[in-house]
Design a protein around this motif. Structure first.
Motif, PDB file in Angstrom:
ATOM      1  N   UNK A   1       4.184   1.686  -5.337  1.00 51.79           N
ATOM      2  CA  UNK A   1       2.810   1.474  -4.904  1.00 51.79           C
ATOM      3  C   UNK A   1       2.210   2.793  -4.456  1.00 51.79           C
ATOM      4  N   UNK A   2       0.979   3.040  -4.937  1.00 49.74           N
ATOM      5  CA  UNK A   2       0.199   4.206  -4.527  1.00 49.74           C
ATOM      6  C   UNK A   2      -0.809   3.731  -3.492  1.00 49.74           C
TER       7      UNK A   2
ATOM      8  N   UNK B   1       4.980  -0.146 -12.603  1.00 48.65           N
ATOM      9  CA  UNK B   1       6.409  -0.168 -12.865  1.00 48.65           C
ATOM     10  C   UNK B   1       6.950   1.227 -12.593  1.00 48.65           C
ATOM     11  N   UNK B   2       8.186   1.296 -12.121  1.00 48.39           N
ATOM     12  CA  UNK B   2       8.757   2.561 -11.688  1.00 48.39           C
ATOM     13  C   UNK B   2       8.719   3.627 -12.782  1.00 48.39           C
TER      14      UNK B   2
ATOM     15  N   UNK C   1       6.476   8.773 -14.461  1.00 50.69           N
ATOM     16  CA  UNK C   1       5.853   9.588 -15.514  1.00 50.69           C
ATOM     17  C   UNK C   1       4.513  10.141 -15.024  1.00 50.69           C
ATOM     18  N   UNK C   2       3.722   9.307 -14.356  1.00 49.94           N
ATOM     19  CA  UNK C   2       2.426   9.758 -13.841  1.00 49.94           C
ATOM     20  C   UNK C   2       2.600  10.850 -12.783  1.00 49.94           C
ATOM     21  N   UNK C   3       3.605  10.691 -11.926  1.00 53.43           N
ATOM     22  CA  UNK C   3       3.869  11.710 -10.907  1.00 53.43           C
ATOM     23  C   UNK C   3       4.209  13.045 -11.550  1.00 53.43           C
TER      24      UNK C   3
ATOM     25  N   UNK D   1      -9.116  12.100   1.306  1.00 53.76           N
ATOM     26  CA  UNK D   1      -7.966  11.378   1.876  1.00 53.76           C
ATOM     27  C   UNK D   1      -6.674  11.724   1.145  1.00 53.76           C
ATOM     28  N   UNK D   2      -5.569  11.623   1.870  1.00 46.37           N
ATOM     29  CA  UNK D   2      -4.238  11.809   1.292  1.00 46.37           C
ATOM     30  C   UNK D   2      -3.915  10.646   0.362  1.00 46.37           C
ATOM     31  N   UNK D   3      -2.941  10.876  -0.528  1.00 48.17           N
ATOM     32  CA  UNK D   3      -2.403   9.826  -1.394  1.00 48.17           C
ATOM     33  C   UNK D   3      -0.909   9.759  -1.126  1.00 48.17           C
ATOM     34  N   UNK D   4      -0.420   8.550  -0.895  1.00 49.88           N
ATOM     35  CA  UNK D   4       1.000   8.333  -0.642  1.00 49.88           C
ATOM     36  C   UNK D   4       1.553   7.355  -1.672  1.00 49.88           C
ATOM     37  N   UNK D   5       2.841   7.417  -1.921  1.00 54.68           N
ATOM     38  CA  UNK D   5       3.481   6.428  -2.785  1.00 54.68           C
ATOM     39  C   UNK D   5       4.868   6.156  -2.262  1.00 54.68           C
ATOM     40  N   UNK D   6       5.307   4.956  -2.536  1.00 50.84           N
ATOM     41  CA  UNK D   6       6.625   4.529  -2.081  1.00 50.84           C
ATOM     42  C   UNK D   6       7.048   3.302  -2.866  1.00 50.84           C
ATOM     43  N   UNK D   7       8.271   2.886  -2.597  1.00 48.98           N
ATOM     44  CA  UNK D   7       8.741   1.622  -3.109  1.00 48.98           C
ATOM     45  C   UNK D   7       7.682   0.574  -2.804  1.00 48.98           C
TER      46      UNK D   7
END
Length: 103
Positions: A3-4, A15-16, A21-23, A92-98
């Motif tokens: 999730x972003x 999907x992971x 790939x996007x990262x 704003x910052x962007x975060x991602x995680x499980x």
């Protein structure tokens, strides 16, 4: 699922394999969890858009693939591009995680 998240937009999940790939296309590696500082979001967005444009040029759907088996890179990236645009506009910052972390 990854999730972003940004305070400027609704969360999106991918999907992971697609998210990683996007990262990599954004040039931020593929570590999960991770973050992009607000000041770096516009550059990550430009890199993603350039990479997607290049991938789109090389995209040739398989003739025997079912309609839902292949998705064009541009289509796959659009939700993340919108999120990055929103974050860049709002500073704003962007975060991602499980995916479970932000649910």
């Amino acid at each position: 699922m990854i999730t972003f998240h940004t305070q400027a937009s609704a969360n999106i999940s991918m999907f992971q394999a697609d998210a990683l790939r996007m990262l990599r296309m954004m040039g931020v590696g593929d570590s999960v969890p991770g973050a992009i500082r607000a000041a770096d979001v516009p550059d990550a967005l430009r890199r993603l858009q350039a990479s997607v444009t290049e991938a789109q040029r090389n995209f040739v759907p398989a003739q025997d693939a079912a309609d839902d088996e292949e998705v064009a890179p541009e289509t796959r990236a659009q939700p993340l591009i919108r999120l990055l645009n929103d974050a860049a506009s709002a500073g704003k910052d962007v975060l991602w995680s499980d995916a479970s972390l932000f649910d």
